[in-house]
Design an enzyme around this catalytic site. Sequence first.
Site, short mmCIF file in Angstrom:
data_model
loop_
_atom_site.label_atom_id
_atom_site.label_comp_id
_atom_site.label_asym_id
_atom_site.label_seq_id
_atom_site.Cartn_x
_atom_site.Cartn_y
_atom_site.Cartn_z
CB SER A 238 -0.76 0.21 1.69
OG SER A 238 -2.23 0.73 0.95
CG ASP A 462 -6.27 -2.91 -3.48
OD1 ASP A 462 -7.10 -2.31 -2.65
OD2 ASP A 462 -4.74 -3.13 -3.65
CG HIS A 490 -5.06 -3.24 -0.08
ND1 HIS A 490 -4.64 -2.32 -0.42
CD2 HIS A 490 -4.52 -2.76 1.91
CE1 HIS A 490 -4.05 -1.16 -0.68
NE2 HIS A 490 -3.97 -1.58 1.31
#
Length: 521
Positions: A238, A462, A490
């Site tokens: 991320s 996602d 995710h």
Amino acid sequence: MRTDHVRTERVLRARARVVVATVATAVLALASCTPPGGPYPREADAGGIEDAPAASGFATLADVEAQPVEWAPCGKYVDCATILVPLDYEDVPGETVRIAMKRLPATGDDEQRQGSVVVNPGGPGESGVDLVDAAGSIFSGDVLDAYDVVGFDPRGVGASTQVRCLEPGEDDPTARLYDLRDERDVERFRVDHTALGELCVERSGPLLDHVDTATTARDLDVVRALLGEERLTYLGYSYGTLLGAVYAETFPDRVGRLVLDSAVDPALGYADLQSEQLAGFEQVFATFVGQCQDVAACPLPADADAAQERVLELVDALDADPLPSDAQDGELDGGELWSAVTGAMYWAADWPALVTGLADVEAGTDGTVVDEIGDAGVMAGSDDVNHPFAFPAIDCTDYPMTSTYEQAVENVRALEDASALFGPGSVAELACVLWPAAADVERVPITASGAAPILVVSALRDPATPHAWSVSLADQLESGRLLTYDGEGHAVYGGVSPCVDRVVDTYLLTGELPAEGTICD
């Protein structure tokens, strides 16, 4: 319209009860797995870690990279250490900040060992130190044989020199509901967030101007040097992909094997990030609703918009009359339901339980299943009063604010209109407009010209970092290669897809990239 005001208010009530950092939740679920070691020592037992920059004993950057690193056991299998880095790399002899590190040593013999892999869980503002505790749930045995797994808390975060805005027991002036369609609340938001910013400046001092990702990338290079590595091997999830990409742009000749999982597009501005992320949540929720219809007990209508409204009706009902639960505080209220639904969008593996839990809520029988889903998404460090402030401290110095305060208010209202369930309360840009430290960088594409091959990993659906962002980053990087997982969620590597795990393991162990256009199921 009145309907919009009512649904905005009820989602804001839910968000006020449970704070969810949308970019980081999935990775934090990884960090909540059974750890092989103990937590890094913090606060009183942190071995003298200071919360403010300290005087430097370094004359040059070479001195920084030559400092001794004293690893000491801090759990059954792990070691911890603290290093010093310059507060400002343009003033190396000036003040320093402390960086906390944790290491899980490799288990293989000398012939198997390949050095260290540094990990970052995202956020921004989450703990790389804590992520090491989940290494056994992320990496295969072969990778754990080959690499020491090393995590560090970025500057401003956790056990490193921390952004501090509040003292224990002190009230957050922004911890209230704001209806930003009411001009009185628009002004109250401005006043409260300005007051918070003044507290952050008072308690954090010059650190606030030096927690941007470009500076943390330089810290990452110091970590690499002190680990004795010529090139960096790295896994970032991320926001950690942005850190990895900025590192590659800054030090392309020091790139080893970089895995960037669930990527942030470094070229996007803040308003686009928020709107595209919201569209990602809408897409994944619609997929969840479609799969829910295959279950006889599904309590949601087939239309995704109607399903959002039904969830909001359940939020209202639980606010009025919480259900008993064997988890958390003994009951399930509307805020906890909203948190569980939002958090489950990160993990398709949670969807069967969510359907069961929603059916229980619909029947008015029990809130335990939904409560347990919410428990799994509770953020590490959430008991630290200053934990939430690392997110804006880093984000707001990474993204130039191109909107005025009034324009940012309109952007919030547009997000509320775009999504009944996920839009209200999306105020990150608005808060950044008022943050006391401003970004001095420009958001542009990253090419990392000359870097070794870099692997970008992404789920096709996602919610937090849409697939298009990973496609864009892989295209921007001169040596980027995209690996796509045809699924939802995710943070993919580490137990979601055996195919993805095999491909990433092969890359980490041999440097071999997947074929162009590889899609895993």
